[in-house]
Design an enzyme around this catalytic site. Structure first.
Site, PDB file in Angstrom:
ATOM      1  N   LYS A  79       0.797  -1.233   0.000  1.00 19.89           N
ATOM      2  CA  LYS A  79       0.000   0.000   0.000  1.00 19.89           C
ATOM      3  C   LYS A  79       0.828   1.281   0.000  1.00 19.89           C
ATOM      4  O   LYS A  79       0.413   2.288  -0.569  1.00 19.89           O
ATOM      5  CB  LYS A  79      -0.941   0.003   1.216  1.00 19.89           C
ATOM      6  N   ASP A 123     -10.190   2.656   2.413  1.00 18.05           N
ATOM      7  CA  ASP A 123     -10.386   2.015   3.720  1.00 18.05           C
ATOM      8  C   ASP A 123     -11.100   2.949   4.692  1.00 18.05           C
ATOM      9  O   ASP A 123     -12.084   2.576   5.334  1.00 18.05           O
ATOM     10  CB  ASP A 123      -9.038   1.592   4.316  1.00 18.05           C
TER      11      ASP A 123
END
Lengths: 285, 285
Positions: free
Chosen positions: A72, A108
């Site tokens: 990420k 997220d």
């Protein structure tokens, strides 16, 4: 018979490992439900190889990517453009290929924020407590600060440099009042007395350690909304304790589904078929 | 619901254009019928970009590729290893990714050869006439020479340098007697008197010029087997004339299916579900 035609573009998960991911089932069900010319696959990308894999996806004209652990942070550096919230978080989990131009997002935190809003608990002007300072805490705290403007954020954790960095980033970048406090019995008790929304982002209570909780059951107050980023088990000890205390609870499943819905909409420009995707997720959990 | 799971690997078509390809439908139906963890997609790869696209497929761990116009020659240069027949043909249409090592094959000629064998017409020790000298003629002539050892090959065509090159390559590389003859009324008549198997590889008779044939109807003899690489229409004028003369005929559809079956087996190591794949092909043609 397969519905894949020559016109179909590919979306993919990049992670390591990817074997247990529910994303292919969830996104393909969504694509199919709307009759979209997209198919979602998973690629196991070894640590250190994500830049190469992203270049390959660009070459082959992939429409979008989901990016997960351990890629990420590195993936953010490969983008042509990064959404402001994702840049403040410092990592991305979503890539949109807009005619060869790669734009990175972090869905997220938005998944968590949308889940809270769906539960009638918008963090706007509320006093929010975040437990933890790792990746999930950072994504959620930063997104809430940028996009929901809480009254203040209290961050409790056990990794001082992470915690301090998160609090100062929230304050400086989003202009929201934030304080970092070492997680101890007394500080937790005080923070729980004050918080209107409690967001748990540590790994405590995750399978196979599902008998544990960071928060003593007696500290919950019925007017609180309690969210747990852990989604396995679906109802953690922390959520069970909160529910018994009369709190409104929001499961990590909602965040996991929520982040996928945000990705889906970024890739397709269409309102995702949430019921279909939820159904796939619940079947598999 | 989609059957794509995280463990699935990708096979893809590289071509330009790819919009009308029947390969995704055919291969995906085959993969599904055998329950294989593979999914087949199509990527439109612009002229001159195939090396980059092949590198990308290697990076992402694609299991296999179909390569079509205009990339068949350039793709050969990107392989780690090339099958002997494909090297003699000078182009590939199939790539197998064997743990990062790319091996190139040409399944076009094998598709035609298998179709002839299925029709009970093995070219071994037969006198074979090939009409044309382009890509299809080259793939079929070279494959038959290498893998079926005909008594001799007569090549009739209208592009002298292509024709001479093909005849000399067949003779030198495969050690099969081959001669190149300019296609004229008299040479065609003589060649048709002599040939046991006639293989038509020019574009004449292809939709929308389906009323034409290279071979006058009177030249067919009932003991001949006649194959047409053209598959649109399924029964060309040439095949219709041959059938009326009592010849056994083999349609280009069999070659198209046959090359796909060869690819399928190279990627999967399994006997392809030919009936399922034929059914998809016939539905769509």
């Amino acid at each position: 018979m397969s519905r894949v035609e020559p016109s179909f573009r590919v979306c993919a998960l990049f992670g390591h490992p990817v074997g247990h991911s529910l994303s292919p089932a969830m996104h393909n069900a969504g694509f199919e439900a709307l009759g979209l010319a997209l198919v979602y696959v998973a690629h196991d990308v070894e640590p250190g190889r994500v830049a190469e894999a992203i270049a390959a996806a660009r070459t082959l004209g992939y429409r979008g990517l989901s990016v997960t652990i351990p890629h990420k942070v590195a993936a953010l550096e490969c983008m042509d453009e990064v959404d402001a919230t994702a840049r403040a978080i410092g990592c991305i989990n979503t890539v949109v290929n807009d005619q060869g131009r790669l734009v990175g997002y972090n869905s997220d935190g938005r998944g968590a924020l949308n889940a809270l809003r769906e539960a009638g608990a918008d963090p706007a002007d509320r006093r929010v407590l975040v437990l933890g300072s790792g990746g999930a805490a950072r994504a959620i705290a930063m997104t809430i600060a940028f996009e929901a403007r809480p009254a203040d954020l209290t961050l409790l954790g056990v990794v001082p440099h992470e915690l301090d960095k998160l609090a100062s980033d929230v304050a400086e970048r989003a202009g929201v009042r934030a304080r970092a406090v070492a997680l101890e019995d007394a500080t937790l008790e005080a923070a729980m007395r004050d918080a209107q929304i409690v967001i748990h982002c540590t790994p405590v209570g995750m399978h196979p350690q599902s008998g544990h909780s960071v928060v003593p059951a007696a500290l919950f107050r019925r007017e609180q909304v309690v969210f747990d980023a852990v989604y396995n088990p679906r109802k953690t000890k922390l959520l069970g304790d909160a529910e018994r205390a009369g709190c409104r609870i929001v499961s990590g499943v909602e965040m996991f589904l929520g982040q996928a819905l945000v990705q889906f909409e970024l890739w397709t420009g269409k309102k995702p078929p949430a019921d279909v995707m939820r159904c796939v997720l619940e079947e598999r959990l």
